[in-house]
Design a protein around this motif. Structure first.
Motif, PDB file in Angstrom:
ATOM      1  N   ASN A 127       1.223  -1.349  -0.496  1.00  0.00           N
ATOM      2  CA  ASN A 127      -0.337  -0.264   0.055  1.00  0.00           C
ATOM      3  C   ASN A 127       1.353   1.281  -0.086  1.00  0.00           C
ATOM      4  O   ASN A 127       1.522   1.012   0.967  1.00  0.00           O
ATOM      5  CB  ASN A 127      -0.894   0.159   1.168  1.00  0.00           C
ATOM      6  N   LYS A 128       0.901   1.967  -1.349  1.00  0.00           N
ATOM      7  CA  LYS A 128       1.659   3.276  -0.852  1.00  0.00           C
ATOM      8  C   LYS A 128       1.270   4.480  -0.003  1.00  0.00           C
ATOM      9  O   LYS A 128       1.685   5.605   0.278  1.00  0.00           O
ATOM     10  CB  LYS A 128       1.588   3.479  -2.620  1.00  0.00           C
ATOM     11  N   GLY A 129      -0.327   4.328   0.145  1.00  0.00           N
ATOM     12  CA  GLY A 129       0.160   5.175   1.049  1.00  0.00           C
ATOM     13  C   GLY A 129       0.162   5.547   2.491  1.00  0.00           C
ATOM     14  O   GLY A 129       1.668   6.581   2.793  1.00  0.00           O
ATOM     15  N   ASN A 182       4.051   3.553 -13.588  1.00  0.00           N
ATOM     16  CA  ASN A 182       2.386   3.086 -12.713  1.00  0.00           C
ATOM     17  C   ASN A 182       2.680   2.102 -14.423  1.00  0.00           C
ATOM     18  O   ASN A 182       2.179   2.391 -15.288  1.00  0.00           O
ATOM     19  CB  ASN A 182       1.474   4.194 -13.239  1.00  0.00           C
ATOM     20  N   GLY A 183       2.283   0.748 -13.951  1.00  0.00           N
ATOM     21  CA  GLY A 183       2.407  -0.042 -14.709  1.00  0.00           C
ATOM     22  C   GLY A 183       0.601   0.322 -15.853  1.00  0.00           C
ATOM     23  O   GLY A 183       0.939   0.066 -16.832  1.00  0.00           O
ATOM     24  N   THR A 184      -0.335   0.901 -15.732  1.00  0.00           N
ATOM     25  CA  THR A 184      -1.644   1.388 -16.173  1.00  0.00           C
ATOM     26  C   THR A 184      -1.381   1.878 -17.069  1.00  0.00           C
ATOM     27  O   THR A 184      -1.860   1.761 -17.856  1.00  0.00           O
ATOM     28  CB  THR A 184      -2.776   1.620 -14.307  1.00  0.00           C
ATOM     29  N   SER A 185      -0.713   3.245 -16.579  1.00  0.00           N
ATOM     30  CA  SER A 185      -0.947   4.272 -17.543  1.00  0.00           C
ATOM     31  C   SER A 185       0.342   3.679 -19.030  1.00  0.00           C
ATOM     32  O   SER A 185       0.126   4.149 -20.005  1.00  0.00           O
ATOM     33  CB  SER A 185      -0.356   5.859 -17.157  1.00  0.00           C
ATOM     34  N   GLY A 209      -6.048  -6.519 -13.313  1.00  0.00           N
ATOM     35  CA  GLY A 209      -5.391  -6.087 -12.259  1.00  0.00           C
ATOM     36  C   GLY A 209      -4.102  -5.211 -12.163  1.00  0.00           C
ATOM     37  O   GLY A 209      -3.400  -5.503 -11.209  1.00  0.00           O
ATOM     38  N   TYR A 210      -4.386  -4.263 -12.680  1.00  0.00           N
ATOM     39  CA  TYR A 210      -2.890  -3.179 -12.895  1.00  0.00           C
ATOM     40  C   TYR A 210      -3.466  -1.632 -12.106  1.00  0.00           C
ATOM     41  O   TYR A 210      -2.683  -1.454 -11.078  1.00  0.00           O
ATOM     42  CB  TYR A 210      -2.470  -2.749 -14.029  1.00  0.00           C
ATOM     43  N   ALA A 211      -4.989  -1.649 -12.123  1.00  0.00           N
ATOM     44  CA  ALA A 211      -4.865  -0.524 -12.165  1.00  0.00           C
ATOM     45  C   ALA A 211      -5.687  -0.156 -10.456  1.00  0.00           C
ATOM     46  O   ALA A 211      -5.800  -1.319  -9.439  1.00  0.00           O
ATOM     47  CB  ALA A 211      -6.043  -0.426 -12.786  1.00  0.00           C
ATOM     48  N   GLU A 212      -4.982   0.684  -9.917  1.00  0.00           N
ATOM     49  CA  GLU A 212      -6.088   1.159  -8.749  1.00  0.00           C
ATOM     50  C   GLU A 212      -7.804   1.052  -8.814  1.00  0.00           C
ATOM     51  O   GLU A 212      -8.299   0.471  -9.910  1.00  0.00           O
ATOM     52  CB  GLU A 212      -5.621   2.266  -8.664  1.00  0.00           C
ATOM     53  N   ALA A 213      -8.552   0.755  -7.469  1.00  0.00           N
ATOM     54  CA  ALA A 213      -9.565   0.787  -7.183  1.00  0.00           C
ATOM     55  C   ALA A 213     -10.214   1.761  -8.082  1.00  0.00           C
ATOM     56  O   ALA A 213     -11.566   1.799  -9.017  1.00  0.00           O
ATOM     57  CB  ALA A 213     -10.018   0.394  -5.993  1.00  0.00           C
ATOM     58  N   ALA A 217      -6.632   7.710 -10.094  1.00  0.00           N
ATOM     59  CA  ALA A 217      -4.622   7.899  -9.813  1.00  0.00           C
ATOM     60  C   ALA A 217      -3.627   7.364 -10.874  1.00  0.00           C
ATOM     61  O   ALA A 217      -2.754   7.700 -10.543  1.00  0.00           O
ATOM     62  CB  ALA A 217      -4.911   6.938  -8.004  1.00  0.00           C
ATOM     63  N   ASP A 218      -4.250   5.996 -11.149  1.00  0.00           N
ATOM     64  CA  ASP A 218      -3.066   5.878 -12.427  1.00  0.00           C
ATOM     65  C   ASP A 218      -3.399   6.941 -13.655  1.00  0.00           C
ATOM     66  O   ASP A 218      -1.889   7.599 -14.036  1.00  0.00           O
ATOM     67  CB  ASP A 218      -3.390   4.514 -13.319  1.00  0.00           C
ATOM     68  N   VAL A 219      -4.346   7.072 -13.968  1.00  0.00           N
ATOM     69  CA  VAL A 219      -3.852   8.417 -15.533  1.00  0.00           C
ATOM     70  C   VAL A 219      -3.476   9.574 -14.989  1.00  0.00           C
ATOM     71  O   VAL A 219      -3.150  10.008 -15.614  1.00  0.00           O
ATOM     72  CB  VAL A 219      -5.377   8.002 -16.132  1.00  0.00           C
ATOM     73  N   LEU A 226       3.497   9.544  -5.649  1.00  0.00           N
ATOM     74  CA  LEU A 226       3.365   8.844  -3.674  1.00  0.00           C
ATOM     75  C   LEU A 226       5.054   8.076  -4.422  1.00  0.00           C
ATOM     76  O   LEU A 226       5.487   8.051  -3.340  1.00  0.00           O
ATOM     77  CB  LEU A 226       2.351   7.803  -3.855  1.00  0.00           C
ATOM     78  N   LYS A 227       4.447   7.386  -5.758  1.00  0.00           N
ATOM     79  CA  LYS A 227       6.013   6.584  -5.398  1.00  0.00           C
ATOM     80  C   LYS A 227       7.301   7.007  -6.147  1.00  0.00           C
ATOM     81  O   LYS A 227       8.571   6.966  -4.778  1.00  0.00           O
ATOM     82  CB  LYS A 227       6.004   5.473  -6.894  1.00  0.00           C
ATOM     83  N   VAL A 228       7.080   8.396  -5.894  1.00  0.00           N
ATOM     84  CA  VAL A 228       8.542   9.647  -6.409  1.00  0.00           C
ATOM     85  C   VAL A 228       8.954   9.721  -4.696  1.00  0.00           C
ATOM     86  O   VAL A 228       9.623  10.431  -4.391  1.00  0.00           O
ATOM     87  CB  VAL A 228       7.896  11.066  -7.298  1.00  0.00           C
TER      88      VAL A 228
HETATM   89  N1  LIG Z   1      -1.836   1.164 -10.562  1.00  0.00           N
HETATM   90  C1  LIG Z   1      -0.462   0.542  -9.675  1.00  0.00           C
HETATM   91  C2  LIG Z   1      -0.747  -0.934  -9.647  1.00  0.00           C
HETATM   92  C3  LIG Z   1       1.365  -0.553  -8.877  1.00  0.00           C
HETATM   93  O1  LIG Z   1       1.189   0.022  -7.631  1.00  0.00           O
HETATM   94  C4  LIG Z   1       0.014   0.731 -11.220  1.00  0.00           C
HETATM   95  O2  LIG Z   1      -0.376   0.758 -11.864  1.00  0.00           O
HETATM   96  O3  LIG Z   1       1.317   0.892 -11.438  1.00  0.00           O
END
Ligand SMILES: N[C@@H](CC=O)C(=O)O
Ligand SMILES: NC(=O)C1=CN([C@@H]2O[C@H](COP(=O)(O)OP(=O)(O)OC[C@H]3O[C@@H](n4cnc5c(N)ncnc54)[C@H](O)[C@@H]3O)[C@@H](O)[C@H]2O)C=CC1
Length: 354
Positions: A127-129, A182-185, A209-213, A217-219, A226-228
């Motif tokens: 969890n990135k939070g 970010n995998g999704t974007s 299963g890549y995207a956040e709920a 947040a991804d796009v 958060l990762k930075v």
């Molecule tokens: N939604 C995130 C999942 C991993 O942190 C992503 O697409 O990278």
């Protein structure tokens, strides 16, 4: 035989994948890593909670189609996700926190981690939070209670970025990094290049299963921000908050932007970066960038991520690997547990942990 009792907080894609690994690989882990895992509790907002001091059959957990509140049907189960009671009182050595990431204040995951650490339980989380917004407090709490707070999976899922940079790049003088985080974007940009519409591409990333709920947040770049923050604070000694990182996502990129880049021999990528400038300040940003095809990050496709560390002694060191995915991220939890197992004498010796 070493056995760690583990409680799973959140039973979505990642913790389900961890339970699946427990069902399939405990014998292998015992032989190769020197421990096995025993799931003693699970809580989930939708499914409820279940606790069993003797252990819950991992295969049953992953193979049963539970309906809402469905854990109530299990021995020791209830229809409510009683997180605090489970985290504080279940007989677990390790809490695996994999509930939704809340990019605003990290809650309730920050509290989940706090309750666990206060109760003398190790925390592993994807969890990135908590990692981005409360790492300093949670690390201090972990030290005080002689347990670990590990979050390798919060950046680039199972690809070992944080631990690798801290251990194997130690002494190389890291001054910054840039990457596709970010995998999704990245997946969406690739699918748009192949002619798919934005919304359809996001739906595909959700199904994988890549995207956040909430994929906003991804796009919109909030996930990368958060990762930075996590990387800048952990690896560059910063004390950044999300508001310190300028942030723009990919949602405003159109099919014609993508076509125009391709005509010029370029490709759009969402890049997160942080550098320490000559005044010692950390400058950090998230923004889409048009990269020439021969740029090292231009060829990174799908949900794959990559990060280039800038170091004094080695120049650029680039790591590529999965950035999202259920099993890939569950592996990150396993890697955190392996790190705890290998450091266990330090946790059981009070002086060493202080
Ligand atoms: N939604 C995130 C999942 C991993 O942190 C992503 O697409 O990278
Ligand atoms: N899926 C991925 O590729 C990656 C995910 N992550 C992070 O890992 C975490 C888990 O990801 P997924 O499993 O994919 O998400 P998911 O959305 O599939 O599962 C989250 C689960 O947590 C439960 N939950 C939410 N709030 C809760 C609460 N307060 N108490 C109990 N349960 C609660 C939900 O009901 C859901 O079942 C997220 O924070 C995500 O950002 C990190 C890296 C990669």
């Amino acid at each position: 035989m070493v056995q760690y009792n583990i409680a799973l907080i959140g039973f979505g894609g990642v913790n389900r994948a961890l339970a699946q690994l427990v069902a399939e690989r405990n014998e292998q882990w015992q032989a190769e890593l020197g421990f096995r895992l025993n799931i003693v509790a699970v809580t989930d907002l939708d499914l409820g909670s279940v606790v069993s001091a003797n252990g819950i059959d991992a295969r049953m957990l992953v193979e049963t189609k539970f309906e809402r509140g469905g854990f109530a049907k299990l021995s020791g189960g209830s229809a409510e996700a009683d997180n605090e009671k489970v985290i504080r009182h279940a007989p677990a050595d390790i809490i695996a926190e994999a509930t939704f990431t809340n990019p605003d204040d990290g809650e309730p995951a920050v509290s989940h981690c706090r309750w666990a650490l206060e109760s003398g339980k190790h925390v592993v989380t994807t969890n990135k939070g908590p990692a981005a917004l409360a790492a300093a407090e949670l690390k201090m709490l972990a030290r005080r209670h002689h347990v670990a707070f590990e979050y390798e999976g919060a950046v680039m899922s199972g690809t070992p970025v944080i631990r690798m940079a801290k251990t194997t790049l130690a002494g190389a003088c890291l001054t910054g990094f840039e990457g596709i985080l970010n995998g999704t974007s990245n997946y969406v940009l690739g699918r748009m290049e192949a002619g798919l519409g934005f919304s359809a591409a996001v739906s595909e990333a959700q199904a994988m299963g890549y995207a956040e709920a909430d994929p906003t947040a991804d796009v919109e770049g909030y996930d990368v921000r958060l990762k930075v923050v996590i990387l800048a604070n952990e690896l560059l000694g910063g004390a950044l908050k999300p508001a310190d990182v300028s942030c723009k996502g990919i949602s405003s990129l159109t099919a014609s932007d993508i076509e125009a880049a391709a005509k010029d021999g370029c490709r759009w990528k969402l890049i997160g970066s942080a550098y320490r400038n000559e005044n010692g300040r950390i400058e950090a940003s998230v923004a889409p960038r048009r990269l020439a095809l021969d740029h090292p990050l231009a060829g990174v496709s799908g949900a794959t991520n990559a990060i280039s560390f800038r170091t004094d002694l080695l120049g650029a060191v680039t790591v590529t690997g999965p950035g999202a995915g259920r099993v890939e991220t569950a592996y990150a939890l396993l890697s955190d547990i392996i790190a705890i197992h290998r450091a266990e004498p330090a946790y059981t010796t009070k002086e060493a942990a202080e």
